[in-house]
Design a protein around this motif. Structure first.
Motif, PDB file in Angstrom:
ATOM      1  N   SER A   3       0.820  -1.213   0.000  1.00  0.00           N
ATOM      2  CA  SER A   3       0.000   0.000   0.000  1.00  0.00           C
ATOM      3  C   SER A   3       0.859   1.271   0.000  1.00  0.00           C
ATOM      4  O   SER A   3       1.822   1.385   0.762  1.00  0.00           O
ATOM      5  N   GLY A   4       0.494   2.187  -0.869  1.00  0.00           N
ATOM      6  CA  GLY A   4       1.141   3.492  -0.903  1.00  0.00           C
ATOM      7  C   GLY A   4       2.479   3.552  -1.607  1.00  0.00           C
ATOM      8  O   GLY A   4       3.068   4.621  -1.745  1.00  0.00           O
TER       9      GLY A   4
ATOM     10  N   ALA B 212      -7.164  -1.220  12.967  1.00  0.00           N
ATOM     11  CA  ALA B 212      -6.902   0.135  12.485  1.00  0.00           C
ATOM     12  C   ALA B 212      -6.898   0.176  10.960  1.00  0.00           C
ATOM     13  O   ALA B 212      -7.481   1.076  10.343  1.00  0.00           O
ATOM     14  N   PHE B 213      -6.250  -0.807  10.321  1.00  0.00           N
ATOM     15  CA  PHE B 213      -6.241  -0.867   8.866  1.00  0.00           C
ATOM     16  C   PHE B 213      -7.663  -0.983   8.320  1.00  0.00           C
ATOM     17  O   PHE B 213      -8.035  -0.316   7.351  1.00  0.00           O
ATOM     18  N   ALA B 214      -8.454  -1.853   8.930  1.00  0.00           N
ATOM     19  CA  ALA B 214      -9.792  -2.147   8.421  1.00  0.00           C
ATOM     20  C   ALA B 214     -10.754  -0.986   8.580  1.00  0.00           C
ATOM     21  O   ALA B 214     -11.714  -0.854   7.812  1.00  0.00           O
ATOM     22  N   THR B 215     -10.519  -0.137   9.559  1.00  0.00           N
ATOM     23  CA  THR B 215     -11.449   0.952   9.859  1.00  0.00           C
ATOM     24  C   THR B 215     -10.919   2.328   9.475  1.00  0.00           C
ATOM     25  O   THR B 215     -11.580   3.336   9.730  1.00  0.00           O
TER      26      THR B 215
ATOM     27  N   THR C 223      -1.241   6.427   9.187  1.00  0.00           N
ATOM     28  CA  THR C 223      -2.418   5.828   8.557  1.00  0.00           C
ATOM     29  C   THR C 223      -2.019   5.214   7.220  1.00  0.00           C
ATOM     30  O   THR C 223      -1.371   5.871   6.404  1.00  0.00           O
ATOM     31  N   VAL C 224      -2.393   3.953   7.004  1.00  0.00           N
ATOM     32  CA  VAL C 224      -2.048   3.226   5.784  1.00  0.00           C
ATOM     33  C   VAL C 224      -3.321   2.642   5.187  1.00  0.00           C
ATOM     34  O   VAL C 224      -4.062   1.937   5.869  1.00  0.00           O
ATOM     35  N   HIS C 225      -3.585   2.949   3.919  1.00  0.00           N
ATOM     36  CA  HIS C 225      -4.788   2.443   3.247  1.00  0.00           C
ATOM     37  C   HIS C 225      -4.703   0.934   3.056  1.00  0.00           C
ATOM     38  O   HIS C 225      -3.653   0.402   2.684  1.00  0.00           O
TER      39      HIS C 225
END
Length: 255
Positions: A149-150, A202-205, A218-220
């Motif tokens: 991601s990213g 945290a990732f899921a929400t 924050t990581v998508h």
């Protein structure tokens, strides 16, 4: 991307070789929604590949081609230089192997996820990324590519017309700029199920995780990975799923 109340949970599987057993694949397959199945280059063999495909199909788990460098000795985690045409050919070869196995049981290969050193290299190396992308476009341009991601590979693959699945890791530590901490560093891998579960939630929400330096980041996430070769994999996956469900998040195959 899935709606906020669901997330895809994947694991790297099919990495046993002959009589040498890696992980607890069938138990993990009972829990995850996607399986990245080794194609015989970094791990696995023909028998393990077919067995894992059969087990994934029986559980309606999405099948991904887990391609890697031709490096069984190093488990695909050693940096390697490659001629462009060789990497194109080896990518096609590996995807073709798992597609053939899937065909025999009426299953399909739904995405491609590179492994280990190849995964990390193409995240930032335009040349090796181009070889993987070219191979996928030659073979089936509709196949999504699962990547970090990213990372720069996200835009590169999208610009070439591929669908991208952005992946995060519940059991890996992150730097303050949202990159994975190198496995050579202490604390790079999470073995505590509670730590991994909090990170997955945290990732899921869309929340922030705590970097190895203590900073919020924050990581998508379109999909969350738990490594099948992590000795605590089964406990990690169970704790992650329990934590997600307790917060109203369902584990579901990504679309």
């Amino acid at each position: 991307m899935n709606p906020p109340h669901s997330i895809d949970l994947n694991s790297d599987l099919g990495e046993s070789y002959g009589s040498w057993v890696m992980g607890n694949d069938e138990a993990v397959l009972d829990l995850v929604s996607s399986a990245n199945i080794a194609c015989g280059f970094h791990a696995g063999d023909a028998t393990v590949l077919l067995k894992t495909v059969v087990a994934a199909k029986a559980r309606n788990v999405r099948i991904g081609a887990h391609i890697g460098y031709n490096d069984l000795t190093g488990f695909g985690r050693r940096a390697m230089e490659y001629d462009h045409e060789v990497l194109v050919a080896e990518t096609i070869y590996q995807i073709g192997a798992i597609q053939a196995a899937a065909t025999t049981v009426g299953a399909t290969v739904d995405y491609v996820k590179p492994h280990g050193a190849l995964y990390n290299r193409i995240a930032v190396d335009e040349a090796q990324a181009a070889a993987v992308i070219e191979a996928m476009k030659k073979l089936n341009p509709e196949l999504p590519l699962m990547v970090l991601s990213g990372a720069p590979i996200v835009d590169q693959a999208i610009s070439e017309g591929l669908t991208v699945i952005q992946e995060t890791f519940a059991d890996r530590a992150y730097t303050s700029d949202g990159r994975l901490v190198s496995r050579t560093q202490a604390g790079a891998v999470h073995h505590d199920p509670q730590v991994a579960a909090r990170q997955a939630l945290a990732f899921a929400t869309g929340g922030s995780i705590t970097s190895i330096d203590g900073d919020p980041v924050t990581v998508h996430a379109d999909s969350i990975c738990v490594h099948g070769d992590n000795p605590a994999a089964l406990d990690l996956v169970r704790t992650i799923i329990d934590t997600l469900r307790a917060h109203g998040v369902e584990v579901r195959r990504a679309r």
